[in-house]
Write a protein that holds these residues in place. Structure first.
Motif, PDB file in Angstrom:
ATOM      1  N   UNK A   1      93.068  90.377  20.525  1.00  0.00           N
ATOM      2  CA  UNK A   1      94.512  90.303  20.318  1.00  0.00           C
ATOM      3  C   UNK A   1      94.968  91.643  19.756  1.00  0.00           C
ATOM      4  N   UNK A   2      96.088  92.130  20.265  1.00  0.00           N
ATOM      5  CA  UNK A   2      96.710  93.341  19.733  1.00  0.00           C
ATOM      6  C   UNK A   2      97.990  92.941  19.028  1.00  0.00           C
ATOM      7  N   UNK A   3      98.147  93.408  17.794  1.00  0.00           N
ATOM      8  CA  UNK A   3      99.230  92.980  16.907  1.00  0.00           C
ATOM      9  C   UNK A   3     100.101  94.157  16.475  1.00  0.00           C
ATOM     10  N   UNK A   4     101.428  93.959  16.405  1.00  0.00           N
ATOM     11  CA  UNK A   4     102.298  95.013  15.869  1.00  0.00           C
ATOM     12  C   UNK A   4     102.272  94.975  14.342  1.00  0.00           C
TER      13      UNK A   4
ATOM     14  N   UNK B   1     105.703  92.457  20.011  1.00  0.00           N
ATOM     15  CA  UNK B   1     104.966  91.717  21.027  1.00  0.00           C
ATOM     16  C   UNK B   1     103.484  91.797  20.700  1.00  0.00           C
ATOM     17  N   UNK B   2     102.834  90.632  20.715  1.00  0.00           N
ATOM     18  CA  UNK B   2     101.379  90.634  20.610  1.00  0.00           C
ATOM     19  C   UNK B   2     100.842  90.507  22.025  1.00  0.00           C
ATOM     20  N   UNK B   3      99.661  91.008  22.216  1.00  0.00           N
ATOM     21  CA  UNK B   3      99.021  90.942  23.522  1.00  0.00           C
ATOM     22  C   UNK B   3      97.766  90.095  23.384  1.00  0.00           C
ATOM     23  N   UNK B   4      97.720  88.980  24.122  1.00  0.00           N
ATOM     24  CA  UNK B   4      96.542  88.115  24.156  1.00  0.00           C
ATOM     25  C   UNK B   4      95.730  88.540  25.369  1.00  0.00           C
TER      26      UNK B   4
ATOM     27  N   UNK C   1      90.100  87.970  32.438  1.00  0.00           N
ATOM     28  CA  UNK C   1      90.834  88.449  33.605  1.00  0.00           C
ATOM     29  C   UNK C   1      92.338  88.266  33.457  1.00  0.00           C
ATOM     30  N   UNK C   2      92.836  88.230  32.238  1.00  0.00           N
ATOM     31  CA  UNK C   2      94.229  87.880  32.031  1.00  0.00           C
ATOM     32  C   UNK C   2      94.756  88.552  30.769  1.00  0.00           C
ATOM     33  N   UNK C   3      96.027  88.934  30.818  1.00  0.00           N
ATOM     34  CA  UNK C   3      96.734  89.465  29.654  1.00  0.00           C
ATOM     35  C   UNK C   3      98.063  88.738  29.567  1.00  0.00           C
TER      36      UNK C   3
ATOM     37  N   UNK D   1     107.298  83.272  21.032  1.00  0.00           N
ATOM     38  CA  UNK D   1     107.757  82.848  22.350  1.00  0.00           C
ATOM     39  C   UNK D   1     106.987  83.597  23.417  1.00  0.00           C
ATOM     40  N   UNK D   2     106.532  82.869  24.409  1.00  0.00           N
ATOM     41  CA  UNK D   2     105.938  83.497  25.578  1.00  0.00           C
ATOM     42  C   UNK D   2     107.076  84.068  26.414  1.00  0.00           C
TER      43      UNK D   2
END
Length: 129
Positions: free
Chosen positions: A21-24, A47-50, A54-56, A81-82
């Motif tokens: 996970x990438x977090x601000x 925005x966090x990045x999960x 094979x998926x982001x 929110x997605x």
């Protein structure tokens, strides 16, 4: 892989199996991978990045706290929110309201609340574009 549980104050909950996970944060983007050392990290609006094999997936979050320990991650935020849940027209209206509030005379507290509302709206709009 590790489990990330996202929770809001009003009880919204989502559990995801992810690789990282990438977090601000105030220091920039922090990325946490499986087997990371224990950490408590303040998260800012953004925005966090999960990331899965094979998926982001991007998720818009408000300010909060991220806790990681023994391959269990918990993200406690005011909202999340997605991108596909975001109503762009509503986000545009929220942005306009925040800008109008900032143009008026406000107390220090009210000005800070309007700044945060504007930041949330801009982040939501950027996620759907």
């Amino acid at each position: 892989m590790f489990e990330l549980t996202m929770l809001t104050m009003d009880g919204k909950k989502q559990v995801e199996e992810i690789e990282r996970v990438s977090l601000p944060t105030e220091d920039g983007i922090r990325t946490i991978l499986a087997n990371h050392m224990p950490a408590v990290i303040p998260v800012k609006i953004g925005k966090i990045l999960l990331i899965r094999e094979n998926d982001r997936e991007e998720v818009v979050v408000s300010e909060g706290i991220f806790n990681f320990k023994e391959n269990q991650a918990h993200l406690f935020v005011r909202t999340f929110e997605y991108a596909d849940e975001i109503d762009q027209a509503r986000a545009e209206r929220a942005k306009k309201r925040a800008e109008e509030r900032l143009a008026s005379e406000l107390s220090t507290r009210e000005a800070r609340e309007a700044e945060l509302a504007l930041e949330r709206a801009i982040t939501r709009i950027s996620a759907v574009r």
